[in-house]
Write a protein that holds these residues in place. Sequence first.
Motif, PDB file in Angstrom:
ATOM      1  N   GLU A  10       1.139  -1.516  -0.231  1.00  0.00           N
ATOM      2  CA  GLU A  10       0.173  -0.276   0.062  1.00  0.00           C
ATOM      3  C   GLU A  10       0.594   1.248   0.037  1.00  0.00           C
ATOM      4  O   GLU A  10       2.134   1.600   0.680  1.00  0.00           O
ATOM      5  CB  GLU A  10      -0.926  -0.125   1.302  1.00  0.00           C
ATOM      6  CG  GLU A  10      -1.885   1.031   0.997  1.00  0.00           C
ATOM      7  CD  GLU A  10      -2.967   0.941   2.387  1.00  0.00           C
ATOM      8  OE1 GLU A  10      -2.431   1.388   3.602  1.00  0.00           O
ATOM      9  OE2 GLU A  10      -3.915  -0.254   2.448  1.00  0.00           O
ATOM     10  N   ALA A  13      -1.797   8.268  -0.311  1.00  0.00           N
ATOM     11  CA  ALA A  13      -1.890   9.391  -1.087  1.00  0.00           C
ATOM     12  C   ALA A  13      -3.103   9.796  -0.242  1.00  0.00           C
ATOM     13  O   ALA A  13      -2.618   9.857   0.766  1.00  0.00           O
ATOM     14  CB  ALA A  13      -2.663   8.583  -2.494  1.00  0.00           C
ATOM     15  N   VAL A  20      -4.964   7.800   2.870  1.00  0.00           N
ATOM     16  CA  VAL A  20      -4.877   6.520   2.204  1.00  0.00           C
ATOM     17  C   VAL A  20      -4.012   6.337   1.486  1.00  0.00           C
ATOM     18  O   VAL A  20      -3.027   6.643   0.790  1.00  0.00           O
ATOM     19  CB  VAL A  20      -6.589   6.999   1.008  1.00  0.00           C
ATOM     20  CG1 VAL A  20      -7.264   7.678   1.668  1.00  0.00           C
ATOM     21  CG2 VAL A  20      -6.595   7.134  -0.197  1.00  0.00           C
ATOM     22  N   ARG A  22      -3.205   4.260  -1.512  1.00  0.00           N
ATOM     23  CA  ARG A  22      -2.924   3.721  -2.966  1.00  0.00           C
ATOM     24  C   ARG A  22      -2.953   2.226  -3.150  1.00  0.00           C
ATOM     25  O   ARG A  22      -1.813   2.064  -3.440  1.00  0.00           O
ATOM     26  CB  ARG A  22      -2.827   4.504  -3.629  1.00  0.00           C
ATOM     27  CG  ARG A  22      -3.635   4.498  -5.600  1.00  0.00           C
ATOM     28  CD  ARG A  22      -3.308   5.878  -6.316  1.00  0.00           C
ATOM     29  NE  ARG A  22      -4.247   6.816  -5.636  1.00  0.00           N
ATOM     30  CZ  ARG A  22      -4.096   8.252  -5.980  1.00  0.00           C
ATOM     31  NH1 ARG A  22      -3.354   8.529  -6.910  1.00  0.00           N
ATOM     32  NH2 ARG A  22      -5.936   8.650  -5.035  1.00  0.00           N
ATOM     33  N   ASP A  39      -8.295   2.603  -3.537  1.00  0.00           N
ATOM     34  CA  ASP A  39      -7.851   3.175  -2.655  1.00  0.00           C
ATOM     35  C   ASP A  39      -8.327   2.374  -1.079  1.00  0.00           C
ATOM     36  O   ASP A  39      -9.587   2.256  -0.616  1.00  0.00           O
ATOM     37  CB  ASP A  39      -8.243   4.453  -2.298  1.00  0.00           C
ATOM     38  CG  ASP A  39      -7.366   5.798  -3.288  1.00  0.00           C
ATOM     39  OD1 ASP A  39      -6.480   4.882  -3.944  1.00  0.00           O
ATOM     40  OD2 ASP A  39      -8.438   6.886  -3.120  1.00  0.00           O
ATOM     41  N   HIS A  40      -8.076   2.206  -0.417  1.00  0.00           N
ATOM     42  CA  HIS A  40      -7.927   1.645   1.094  1.00  0.00           C
ATOM     43  C   HIS A  40      -7.998   3.102   1.776  1.00  0.00           C
ATOM     44  O   HIS A  40      -7.102   3.696   2.323  1.00  0.00           O
ATOM     45  CB  HIS A  40      -6.831   0.953   1.711  1.00  0.00           C
ATOM     46  CG  HIS A  40      -7.438   0.334   2.786  1.00  0.00           C
ATOM     47  ND1 HIS A  40      -6.085  -0.474   3.919  1.00  0.00           N
ATOM     48  CD2 HIS A  40      -7.926   0.149   3.614  1.00  0.00           C
ATOM     49  CE1 HIS A  40      -6.444  -0.839   5.155  1.00  0.00           C
ATOM     50  NE2 HIS A  40      -7.914   0.169   5.134  1.00  0.00           N
TER      51      HIS A  40
END
Length: 299
Positions: A10, A13, A20, A22, A39-40
């Motif tokens: 991960e 971003a 988050v 990306r 996105d997380h």
Amino acid sequence: MSNINLIIEERPASIGSFMVGRLLPFREKRMVGPFAFIDHMGPVCMSDTENMDVPPHPHIGLSTLTYLFEGSIMHRDSLGTEIEIKPGQVNWMTAGKGIVHSERTPGYLRNSDKLMHGLQIWVALPKHLEEMEPEFFHVEGKGLPEWTEQGVNFKLIAGEAFGRKSEVPVYSPLYFLELKTTSRQTIKIGKDLFGESALYILEGAVESEGNTFGPKQLLVAKDSKLCEFDMQENSTIYIFGGEPFEEGRIIYWNFVASTTERIEEAKTMWLEQTFKPVPGETDFVPLPTQSKYTNPHKP
């Protein structure tokens, strides 16, 4: 996941006022099936003076899927939609030829401490539907197929798999699955998947071919039919993929299209503010000074 092609960490971003992780696109892998962007969000704790505020911004050529684990988002768009998304529900917005939307903390939560955690996903549209009329669908959690097999809880959030179909109205062959288990389990589901496939670890761990992978890692399979791995106890993972498109896709900011000409047209429309606006909203996210396109995905 046997025969892993890529392991993606991960990467940070930003969305609105917080960070988050990306996951897609990635330098070596721009898309997985029709999935163009993931996105997380979070988990992030916000105080009574912090809120999520993403002003109106445009999309073309894709559908967005928002799926929350915790927290709440008020969605407003240029179709006149105004709806709150809560954990376990699905917001499915299809931009087609163009849509504008905002994402904000609901009014009743803006002066209290809050948590935000979830996934936001872009699914590219087939070429013949890139200019379709925009649409919006909200699916309650109870509308998603859920079942248990050999100690693993499955949820089909979008698409079709295992002889089941989600209520989310997708436009190409795909699947987006949640798998949860409290005990160690061996997963053999390749025969139920198709196209390209990837696995994202939310919590816990996955073991494959003598390797252990933990939270916030994305594994991309060389062949979805070889999808076999072990889930450790108390693990939650997401498997997504589907049939890739014959044509490449280009990503510029929030725009996805099969030609640079369409991207340029959308850029001009946003600069001139000729997209249909979100009712009641006057601010907007400016077009970024991005110098080049994300390279097209080539199957």
